[in-house]
Write a protein that holds these residues in place. Sequence first.
Motif, mmCIF file in Angstrom:
data_model
loop_
_atom_site.group_PDB
_atom_site.id
_atom_site.type_symbol
_atom_site.label_atom_id
_atom_site.label_comp_id
_atom_site.label_asym_id
_atom_site.label_seq_id
_atom_site.Cartn_x
_atom_site.Cartn_y
_atom_site.Cartn_z
ATOM 1 N N VAL A 33 10.279 -6.693 -6.719
ATOM 2 C CA VAL A 33 9.408 -7.684 -6.098
ATOM 3 C C VAL A 33 8.046 -7.074 -5.784
ATOM 4 N N PHE A 34 8.047 -5.878 -5.205
ATOM 5 C CA PHE A 34 6.774 -5.315 -4.769
ATOM 6 C C PHE A 34 5.940 -4.744 -5.914
ATOM 7 N N THR A 35 6.597 -4.207 -6.925
ATOM 8 C CA THR A 35 5.790 -3.757 -8.070
ATOM 9 C C THR A 35 5.178 -4.958 -8.772
ATOM 10 N N ALA A 36 5.938 -6.041 -8.864
ATOM 11 C CA ALA A 36 5.382 -7.254 -9.479
ATOM 12 C C ALA A 36 4.154 -7.707 -8.697
ATOM 13 N N GLN A 37 4.266 -7.656 -7.378
ATOM 14 C CA GLN A 37 3.169 -8.032 -6.494
ATOM 15 C C GLN A 37 1.943 -7.132 -6.733
ATOM 16 N N LEU A 38 2.195 -5.835 -6.789
ATOM 17 C CA LEU A 38 1.099 -4.885 -7.014
ATOM 18 C C LEU A 38 0.450 -5.112 -8.374
ATOM 19 N N TYR A 62 -1.069 0.739 -15.188
ATOM 20 C CA TYR A 62 -1.019 1.680 -14.066
ATOM 21 C C TYR A 62 0.421 1.978 -13.651
ATOM 22 N N ILE A 63 1.141 0.935 -13.334
ATOM 23 C CA ILE A 63 2.517 1.131 -12.866
ATOM 24 C C ILE A 63 3.465 0.847 -14.020
ATOM 25 N N TYR A 117 0.822 -1.202 0.000
ATOM 26 C CA TYR A 117 0.000 0.000 0.000
ATOM 27 C C TYR A 117 0.863 1.262 0.000
ATOM 28 N N ASN A 118 1.903 1.268 0.820
ATOM 29 C CA ASN A 118 2.778 2.442 0.877
ATOM 30 C C ASN A 118 3.344 2.766 -0.499
ATOM 31 N N LEU A 119 3.774 1.742 -1.195
ATOM 32 C CA LEU A 119 4.358 1.949 -2.515
ATOM 33 C C LEU A 119 3.315 2.475 -3.491
ATOM 34 N N LEU A 120 2.163 1.842 -3.507
ATOM 35 C CA LEU A 120 1.102 2.278 -4.416
ATOM 36 C C LEU A 120 0.682 3.710 -4.116
ATOM 37 N N GLU A 149 11.985 6.741 0.655
ATOM 38 C CA GLU A 149 10.718 7.133 1.271
ATOM 39 C C GLU A 149 10.063 5.957 1.995
ATOM 40 N N ILE A 150 10.180 4.768 1.443
ATOM 41 C CA ILE A 150 9.421 3.640 1.994
ATOM 42 C C ILE A 150 10.249 2.800 2.952
#
Lengths: 228, 228
Positions: free
Chosen positions: A195-200, A213-214, A158-161, A180-181
């Motif tokens: 890893v986290f963008t792939a997850q999102l 989106y990303i 969520y923080n990343l998004l 920032e995160i």
Amino acid sequence: MNRAEILVIDDEVQIRKLLQITLQSNDYAVKEAATAKEGTIMAANHPPDLIVLDLGLPDENGHEVLKKLREWYTNPVIILSVQNSEEDIIKALDNGANDYLVKPFRTGELLARIRSSLRSTNGEESIPVIKCRDLIIDLSARTVKKNSEFVKLTSTEYNLLSLLARNEGKVLTHHYLLREIWGPGFINQSQYLRVFTAQLRKKLENDPNRPEYIVTEAGVGYRFVARE
Amino acid sequence: MNRAEILVIDDEVQIRKLLQITLQSNDYAVKEAATAKEGTIMAANHPPDLIVLDLGLPDENGHEVLKKLREWYTNPVIILSVQNSEEDIIKALDNGANDYLVKPFRTGELLARIRSSLRSTNGEESIPVIKCRDLIIDLSARTVKKNSEFVKLTSTEYNLLSLLARNEGKVLTHHYLLREIWGPGFINQSQYLRVFTAQLRKKLENDPNRPEYIVTEAGVGYRFVARE
DNA sequence: CGGCTTCTATAAAGATTTTATAAAGACAGG
DNA sequence: CCTGTCTTTATAAAATCTTTATAGAAGCCG
């Protein structure tokens, strides 16, 4: 609902206990540090939404601590101090403090000043809800809907998004996102971002193989795109 | 470089005079109002960068004035008041005040608190965007549009374009471009520049064979041209 | 003018870096 | 001791950068 994270850096255990109880009962997540060293490390490892900093720490000059924090930390810092001299107050405020309270302080006033400080940073966006195509990101509720269905995201996801969405259209560099995160000690961990963008993307994109989106900006960072 | 505009709303003429002098000598533009009514009208007619508001106005309750202001006014508001009660302070801060000073106040502290408040809103000042004919280069978003369409550039392509565009009209030597973008060890790799300018022209120029934006200065370097 | 040299433009192959993704290991909170 | 989350590792795929090859343009000089 708050859940804002506040880091209290103060060497007096009574003050820490008092703040712990007061802040927690007002629905803030509280972390504590007793020394300047410990505090800066904690802030760096996981940047809080606000820092309450005592100027009279045993191991380092409070003004110096503030200055070092401000080299990278952008969220509000509220100073607590027994010093009531104008000189100290001006120095602290000019070093980047958002507010200055003299000990002993009134807890109700501190809470109000915390709310005020948090408001001013959250207020920048002035859009508590971001909508785009089939996505709805509610920044105040910290929830995300896709096609009117809630999407379950972990805190880091969520923080990343949220960070990307609040800067819609802008390319955010790896460096910036990581700092920032995760904090300034993680600026080389680009793999975390992948890893986290792939997850999102797996959770949010219609076709994760062709993200809308990303968007990846190879060699630079990522960008959130709202429009068609 | 300051010239921020500050509106002082206070019924005591001595305070107004004091602030007038203090603020002006610190390079702020000062406007004054003696009543709530006058103050809100002035703020509405020409919104200042910051408002200093006395809670004890003769014609209206200060808290109400603040509330009404906050319905539309988003810049900082600093409260001055003889009231030192916690209740008043909390109420004012929760009504949207950014800070609260008890009279009599110290002018140095007030100035520091004004600086602190202004700092948080000034966050994003200049929006560096370069426009010329059908090109728009957004330096803060790191994006390029041609005829309102995003152009996909690689990192190095963007760096080169951005460097040229920021020095619009100037000839930048091969030497200089190579050192800025690739580093001092690459100053002999002129071929890199040829490859990447060709790439940029293919993406940006209307007729890549007769370039209008990125002009070759044979034997010297390249130049970015904005005008017709 | 014509041959020579230097500089430039461009395509395309090769090398390298960066990214996406799954999956295993580590860790903290309940 | 689970469970969910974060961290780390491994690897294939994609994107980008570097290098090579070739051809054209421009200048110089007899």
